[in-house]
Design an enzyme around this catalytic site. Structure first.
Site, mmCIF file in Angstrom:
data_model
loop_
_atom_site.group_PDB
_atom_site.id
_atom_site.type_symbol
_atom_site.label_atom_id
_atom_site.label_comp_id
_atom_site.label_asym_id
_atom_site.label_seq_id
_atom_site.Cartn_x
_atom_site.Cartn_y
_atom_site.Cartn_z
ATOM 1 N N ASN A 1 -8.128 -3.258 -9.184
ATOM 2 C CA ASN A 1 -7.099 -2.665 -8.323
ATOM 3 C C ASN A 1 -5.785 -2.969 -9.068
ATOM 4 O O ASN A 1 -5.412 -4.118 -9.212
ATOM 5 C CB ASN A 1 -7.147 -3.442 -6.999
ATOM 6 N N CYS B 1 -1.333 -6.230 0.705
ATOM 7 C CA CYS B 1 -2.394 -5.892 -0.242
ATOM 8 C C CYS B 1 -2.945 -7.193 -0.805
ATOM 9 O O CYS B 1 -2.183 -7.998 -1.353
ATOM 10 C CB CYS B 1 -1.797 -5.028 -1.348
ATOM 11 N N GLY B 2 -4.235 -7.416 -0.635
ATOM 12 C CA GLY B 2 -4.847 -8.674 -1.065
ATOM 13 C C GLY B 2 -4.840 -8.852 -2.567
ATOM 14 O O GLY B 2 -4.387 -9.878 -3.097
ATOM 15 N N GLU C 1 -9.037 4.290 -0.348
ATOM 16 C CA GLU C 1 -7.745 3.709 0.035
ATOM 17 C C GLU C 1 -6.728 4.727 0.512
ATOM 18 O O GLU C 1 -6.435 5.693 -0.194
ATOM 19 C CB GLU C 1 -7.155 2.926 -1.143
ATOM 20 N N ARG C 2 -6.207 4.439 1.692
ATOM 21 C CA ARG C 2 -5.072 5.201 2.223
ATOM 22 C C ARG C 2 -3.903 5.033 1.250
ATOM 23 O O ARG C 2 -3.670 3.938 0.738
ATOM 24 C CB ARG C 2 -4.718 4.578 3.582
ATOM 25 N N CYS D 1 -10.726 -3.868 -3.428
ATOM 26 C CA CYS D 1 -9.723 -3.955 -2.369
ATOM 27 C C CYS D 1 -9.834 -5.322 -1.695
ATOM 28 O O CYS D 1 -10.880 -5.650 -1.125
ATOM 29 C CB CYS D 1 -9.952 -2.831 -1.358
HETATM 30 N N1 LIG Z 1 -5.888 -2.564 -2.137
HETATM 31 C C1 LIG Z 1 -5.241 -3.397 -1.182
HETATM 32 C C2 LIG Z 1 -5.091 -2.814 0.204
HETATM 33 C C3 LIG Z 1 -4.217 -1.626 0.200
HETATM 34 C C4 LIG Z 1 -3.988 -1.027 1.529
HETATM 35 C C5 LIG Z 1 -3.156 0.207 1.425
HETATM 36 N N2 LIG Z 1 -3.803 1.222 0.641
HETATM 37 C C6 LIG Z 1 -2.762 0.734 2.793
HETATM 38 O O1 LIG Z 1 -3.180 0.200 3.817
HETATM 39 O O2 LIG Z 1 -1.996 1.716 2.853
HETATM 40 C C7 LIG Z 1 -5.873 -4.769 -1.169
HETATM 41 O O3 LIG Z 1 -6.344 -5.238 -2.210
HETATM 42 O O4 LIG Z 1 -5.879 -5.431 -0.135
#
Ligand SMILES: N[C@H](CCC[C@H](N)C(=O)O)C(=O)O
Length: 239
Positions: free
Chosen positions: A13, A73-74, A201-202, A211
């Site tokens: 990511n 975002c983690g 992913e949104r 993610c």
């Molecule tokens: N990839 C991210 C989360 C992204 C969330 C994002 N895409 C949203 O909620 O709009 C993670 O590693 O936690």
């Protein structure tokens, strides 16, 4: 204008990061769309700005590749913690602010950053979502970002690798049940302590390679629904 940037990946990511403590980046939405483009820009799933914070070592401000505000975002949190450490903004043990919440991170060694996520309060299990005359069983967990967890075995999906994530994931991502949309994780049980997860992913509007908040949501749903051992084995996980 010249702006220094840093590119890092957390389990695939990937993020472009900027030190914006001086506030010189004024249009992050446009910047995200431009630099995240994999052909006309640098290419990434999102951008992260390090900004000043009054309550923590720094503030993490995260935008998805389409320019939408991403909240938490983690994987990005681990990357930005490492960058803050490298730039001398924070020490090995740090706290940072993201989307008005406080997070703790710890630099373990050159390859490992530990991020502590608060226990998600918003959980809704056993949802039935109507889609194309079919019902999908799914579970919702907000682990800093909104996540839907769809177990393959609860939905008669035989092979997780064969799911057309960019089609089915997208439909669930825009399901009217979720006012602000949701990220979607498809999950298969592999063993007593192992799951396979694929995420739509949104804000990236497609499948990403990993993610962080999605993994946490998937593990929570697995522990709840599949009676998984609430194991701490991950702490000793070696590549
Ligand atoms: N990839 C991210 C989360 C992204 C969330 C994002 N895409 C949203 O909620 O709009 C993670 O590693 O936690």
């Amino acid at each position: 204008m010249r702006i220094e940037f840093f590119k890092m990946t957390g389990a695939g990511n990937d993020f472009i990061m900027f030190d914006n403590r001086d506030g010189k980046i004024k249009n992050p939405v446009e910047l995200a769309r431009w630099v995240c483009d994999r052909h006309f820009g640098v290419g990434a799933d999102g951008i992260i700005l390090i900004e000043k914070s009054e309550t923590a070592d720094f503030k993490m401000v995260y935008y998805n590749s389409d320019g939408s505000f991403g909240g938490m975002c983690g994987n990005g949190g681990r990357c930005v913690a490492k960058l803050a450490y490298m730039l001398g903004i924070a020490k090995e043990k740090m706290k940072f602010e993201a989307n008005k919440k406080l997070y703790f991170a710890e630099i373990i060694d050159d390859e490992k950053v530990k991020l502590y996520l608060p226990n998600p309060r918003k959980r809704e299990f056993n949802l039935k979502l109507k889609l194309d005359k079919k019902f999908f069983k799914a579970h919702f967990v907000d682990s800093g970002a909104p996540h839907l967890v769809v177990f393959t075995d609860e939905n008669g999906i035989k092979n997780i690798e064969k799911i057309n994530i960019n089609n089915l994931g997208k439909k669930l991502r825009f399901h009217p049940r979720f006012k602000h949309g949701t990220n979607v994780n498809f999950v298969s049980i592999i063993a007593e302590d192992t799951i396979r997860m694929r995420t739509y992913e949104r804000g990236v509007e497609g499948e990403t390679l990993a993610c962080g908040t999605g993994s946490v949501a998937s593990v929570i749903a697995s522990v709840e629904k599949k009676k998984y051992k609430n194991s701490r084995q991950g702490e000793n996980f070696k590549r």
